[in-house]
Write a protein that holds these residues in place. Structure first.
Motif: not given
Length: 336
Positions: A58, A116-117, A191-194, A196-197
Motif C-alpha cells: 500500500s 477525476t484523476n 496511489q496505484m490508481e493514479m 495506472y492512469i
C-alpha cells in the motif's frame, strides 16, 4: 567495438542491475525497516494481516514505481528540450514547464474539487504547454532572450511568479496544506490508481521521444543544418513539445514538482554514453529512474526518522551542477 559502443554496452549491462538493487532497498528501508525475507514472502504469499506486507503493497511499492516512472519522464523531457533548443540549461523545472503543470493542478484542486484523476492529468499536461509558451514567448520579445543564461533566468522568474500566484490562491481558499504537497512532491501519498492512469499516458510521451531521437540529434546541430539535411524542423519542434508536455504533465500529476532531474541526468548520460540522441533518450530514461530512486532513499535519512522532501535532495545536487554549467559554458549555445 568503438569506445562509444563499449560505454553503451557497460551502461546497458550495469544500470538495470543498479535499478533493481535501488528499488529493493527503497522498499526495504524507511521509517520502518523490512527484512528481505518479508519482502519476498509478500510477493509469493501476501498476508493481509501482516503489517509489513500491508506497508509494502500500500505504500512502498507504489512509491518505488512512481519514483522510477517520474525519474524516467523528467530526464527524457530534459534531454529533448536540451537537444531541440540547443540550450545546455534547458529542463522542465528551469523553463517553467513543471511550474505551469503545478499551477493548473492547483487551480483544479481549488476550483474543481470533484475533478477525476484522468482530467487532472490532462490539465497538468495543458499546464506544461502553458508554462513553456509563457517562457519562450516572453524570451522571444527580449534581445538575445533565447540565449541559455537569459532563458534560464526568464524561466526561473516566470516559474516563480506562476507558483506564487498558485500558492496565494490556495492560501486564500484555505487549501495551502493540500497544495503544498504538489509543490514539494507527495511521494508518500502516491496511489496505484493514479499510477495506472499516468503510466500508459507517459509511455506515449516516451514513445514519441524515441521516435524523434534521430531528428533531435540533427536538430542539436543547429536549425540551418537540420533544414539543409531535410528535417521538417517545425514538425519536430511541435512533436517534441507535445512529448515534453505529456512526460512532465504526467509526472507532476502523479507526485508534484521535482526539480533538476531533467537538467542533471542528460548531461551525465552524454558523459557516460554518447552525444547521439538515439542513445541519450533511452539511457536518460534508465539513468533518471535510478537517480531519483537513490535521491528518494537519501531523503529518508537526512533527518531520520522524519522524511525530507525529495526536492531538497535533488536541489542539493542540481544547484551546484547548474552553477557549474553556467561557469563552464557561459552564455554559449549547447553543441552536441
Amino acid at each position: 567495438m568503438s569506445a562509444s559502443h563499449k560505454k553503451l554496452y557497460w551502461f546497458t549491462l550495469i544500470m538495470p542491475i543498479c535499478i533493481v538493487i535501488a528499488s529493493v532497498l527503497s522498499v526495504m528501508y524507511g521509517t520502518k525497516d523490512i527484512a528481505l525475507s518479508d519482502l519476498w514472502q509478500s510477493i509469493i504469499h501476501f498476508d493481509e494481516n501482516n503489517v509489513d506486507h500491508q506497508i509494502i503493497w500500500s505504500g512502498r511499492l507504489p512509491r518505488v514505481l512512481a519514483v522510477l516512472f517520474v525519474g524516467a519522464c523528467l530526464a527524457v523531457a530534459g534531454a529533448i528540450m536540451q537537444g531541440v533548443t540547443r540550450n545546455f540549461l534547458a529542463s522542465p523545472s528551469i523553463l517553467g514547464v513543471t511550474d505551469g503543470s503545478a499551477f493548473l493542478v492547483t487551480m483544479a484542486v481549488v476550483f474543481l474539487p470533484g475533478i477525476t484523476n484522468l482530467n487532472l492529468v490532462l490539465l497538468s499536461m495543458l499546464g506544461s504547454l502553458l508554462g513553456a509558451s509563457l517562457v519562450f514567448g516572453f524570451a522571444s520579445l527580449i534581445k538575445n532572450g533565447l540565449s541559455p543564461v537569459k532563458l534560464a533566468i526568464i524561466g526561473t522568474v516566470i516559474g516563480t511568479f506562476i507558483s506564487s500566484i498558485g500558492t496565494a490562491i490556495a492560501m486564500y481558499h484555505q487549501m495551502s496544506q493540500t497544495i503544498t504537497m504538489w509543490y514539494n512532491a507527495k511521494l508518500h501519498t502516491v496511489q496505484m490508481e493514479m499510477i495506472y492512469i499516468c503510466v500508459p499516458i507517459g509511455l506515449i510521451g516516451l514513445l514519441i521521444a524515441l521516435a524523434l531521437s534521430n531528428s533531435v540529434t540533427i536538430m542539436s546541430l543547429g536549425e540551418d543544418t537540420a533544414i539543409s539535411l531535410g528535417q521538417r524542423t517545425k514538425i519536430v519542434k511541435v512533436l517534441s513539445m507535445l512529448s515534453v508536455a505529456i512526460l512532465t504533465g504526467t509526472a507532476v500529476a502523479l507526485v508534484g514538482k521535482i526539480a533538476f532531474i531533467g537538467l542533471v541526468v542528460p548531461h551525465l548520460v552524454r558523459m557516460l554514453v554518447s552525444v547521439d540522441y538515439r542513445y541519450i533518450i533511452p539511457c536518460s530514461a534508465v539513468m533518471g529512474a535510478f537517480f531519483l530512486t537513490v535521491c528518494d532513499l537519501i531523503s529518508r535519512y537526512i533527518n531520520f526518522p522524519f522524511e525530507t522532501p525529495i526536492g531538497v535532495v535533488t536541489a542539493l545536487i542540481g544547484v551546484p551542477f547548474f552553477l557549474y554549467l553556467i561557469r563552464k559554458k557561459g552564455g554559449e549555445r549547447f553543441a552536441a
